[in-house]
Structure formats: C-alpha cells, structure tokens
Design a protein around this motif. Sequence first.
Motif, PDB file in Angstrom:
ATOM      1  N   LYS A  30      -1.018  10.371   3.697  1.00  0.00           N
ATOM      2  CA  LYS A  30      -2.058   9.492   3.151  1.00  0.00           C
ATOM      3  C   LYS A  30      -1.848   8.084   3.700  1.00  0.00           C
ATOM      4  O   LYS A  30      -0.727   7.691   4.003  1.00  0.00           O
ATOM      5  CB  LYS A  30      -1.991   9.462   1.619  1.00  0.00           C
ATOM      6  N   PRO A  31      -2.943   7.313   3.812  1.00  0.00           N
ATOM      7  CA  PRO A  31      -2.756   5.942   4.283  1.00  0.00           C
ATOM      8  C   PRO A  31      -1.976   5.116   3.263  1.00  0.00           C
ATOM      9  O   PRO A  31      -1.989   5.408   2.067  1.00  0.00           O
ATOM     10  CB  PRO A  31      -4.189   5.412   4.424  1.00  0.00           C
ATOM     11  N   LEU A  32      -1.311   4.107   3.753  1.00  0.00           N
ATOM     12  CA  LEU A  32      -0.559   3.224   2.860  1.00  0.00           C
ATOM     13  C   LEU A  32      -1.522   2.480   1.954  1.00  0.00           C
ATOM     14  O   LEU A  32      -2.547   1.965   2.421  1.00  0.00           O
ATOM     15  CB  LEU A  32       0.260   2.216   3.669  1.00  0.00           C
ATOM     16  N   PRO A  33      -1.251   2.401   0.651  1.00  0.00           N
ATOM     17  CA  PRO A  33      -2.151   1.681  -0.240  1.00  0.00           C
ATOM     18  C   PRO A  33      -2.197   0.196   0.122  1.00  0.00           C
ATOM     19  O   PRO A  33      -1.179  -0.416   0.393  1.00  0.00           O
ATOM     20  CB  PRO A  33      -1.554   1.892  -1.636  1.00  0.00           C
ATOM     21  N   GLY A  34      -3.414  -0.346   0.156  1.00  0.00           N
ATOM     22  CA  GLY A  34      -3.589  -1.767   0.427  1.00  0.00           C
ATOM     23  C   GLY A  34      -3.538  -2.146   1.889  1.00  0.00           C
ATOM     24  O   GLY A  34      -3.581  -3.326   2.220  1.00  0.00           O
ATOM     25  N   ILE A  35      -3.458  -1.139   2.773  1.00  0.00           N
ATOM     26  CA  ILE A  35      -3.373  -1.452   4.203  1.00  0.00           C
ATOM     27  C   ILE A  35      -4.657  -2.165   4.632  1.00  0.00           C
ATOM     28  O   ILE A  35      -5.744  -1.808   4.218  1.00  0.00           O
ATOM     29  CB  ILE A  35      -3.130  -0.174   5.047  1.00  0.00           C
ATOM     30  N   GLY A  36      -4.521  -3.205   5.396  1.00  0.00           N
ATOM     31  CA  GLY A  36      -5.678  -3.956   5.868  1.00  0.00           C
ATOM     32  C   GLY A  36      -6.163  -5.018   4.893  1.00  0.00           C
ATOM     33  O   GLY A  36      -7.106  -5.736   5.186  1.00  0.00           O
ATOM     34  N   GLN A  37      -5.547  -5.123   3.751  1.00  0.00           N
ATOM     35  CA  GLN A  37      -5.923  -6.140   2.777  1.00  0.00           C
ATOM     36  C   GLN A  37      -4.880  -7.254   2.816  1.00  0.00           C
ATOM     37  O   GLN A  37      -3.709  -7.004   3.110  1.00  0.00           O
ATOM     38  CB  GLN A  37      -5.992  -5.541   1.370  1.00  0.00           C
ATOM     39  N   LEU A  39      -2.055  -9.753   1.757  1.00  0.00           N
ATOM     40  CA  LEU A  39      -0.938  -9.593   0.826  1.00  0.00           C
ATOM     41  C   LEU A  39      -0.995 -10.705  -0.208  1.00  0.00           C
ATOM     42  O   LEU A  39      -1.006 -11.880   0.121  1.00  0.00           O
ATOM     43  CB  LEU A  39       0.385  -9.652   1.594  1.00  0.00           C
ATOM     44  N   TRP A  43       2.309  -9.333  -5.007  1.00  0.00           N
ATOM     45  CA  TRP A  43       2.112  -7.946  -4.590  1.00  0.00           C
ATOM     46  C   TRP A  43       3.124  -7.007  -5.218  1.00  0.00           C
ATOM     47  O   TRP A  43       2.804  -5.898  -5.608  1.00  0.00           O
ATOM     48  CB  TRP A  43       2.179  -7.840  -3.064  1.00  0.00           C
ATOM     49  N   GLN A  47       2.529  -3.562  -7.450  1.00  0.00           N
ATOM     50  CA  GLN A  47       3.103  -2.271  -7.051  1.00  0.00           C
ATOM     51  C   GLN A  47       3.933  -1.672  -8.177  1.00  0.00           C
ATOM     52  O   GLN A  47       3.843  -0.479  -8.464  1.00  0.00           O
ATOM     53  CB  GLN A  47       3.986  -2.436  -5.811  1.00  0.00           C
TER      54      GLN A  47
END
Length: 128
Positions: A30-37, A39, A43, A47
């Motif tokens: 699965k993609p990492l949560p929050g990727i591309g957002q 920081l 944070w 988490q």
Amino acid sequence: MSDRQARGVDRQIQDAEARGEFKNLPGAGKPLPGIGQPLREDWWLHQQATRENIGLDALPPALKLAREVEELPATLEALGDEAAVRAAVEELNVRIKKALIGPIDGPPLRFGLRDTDAEVRAWRERRA
C-alpha cells in the motif's frame, strides 16, 4: 558504523527474510499514508493518535464538544426514534451549557446550544 557492523546487520536482515518475518506486514503493498502531502509540525502526534486509535477522549473538552456538534447529524442518524434524538440533543445541550457558563480547557466555544426541535426536524427529513 563500521563495515563489520554493517555486514552483521545485513546478515540479520537476510536471516529474518529467510524466516519470513517480513511477509504480511501491515501496509505491505500500500502507498505510504500522507505521501505527497506537506509534513505538518505535529506529524508525529497525528501518527501516534491514528496508530493507537485515540479518539475524542484525547481532545480538550472544548474541542471534544466542537467535534460532537460537527458530527451531530451522523450521531442522530444512528438513533431509531424521536425520543432518543431529543434525549441526545438535550444531553449535548447540558454539556454545552456547562462549558459556556464555566471555564473549560481549550479554545473558546464558537457555537451555542442546539435547537432540539430543529435537530428533530432535520433528523426526520434525512430519514424520509
């Protein structure tokens, strides 16, 4: 880290892979949560709250009330009859009134008491 230590770590990782310890890990594939957002400054707090499933109980009372008011339609939607809806709104109003009268931890409230009749009407309309 020396080369000897690095080789030891690599060997431990290879041994763990051979034993299958890296299979079926949570989030695998699965993609990492929050990727591309961007920081956020806090944070790590978000988490941890997500990981430990910390909910409304961790919020200061003022923010907890604000969240309850925001989620009131969904909360009322789960109730089966008008009496339960009225009781839920009135119970929330008691807590809002206490917060408005006395000191409360958190930011100031930006809302007031809920109109019980209006909430019941809206509940009926959503169910129709």
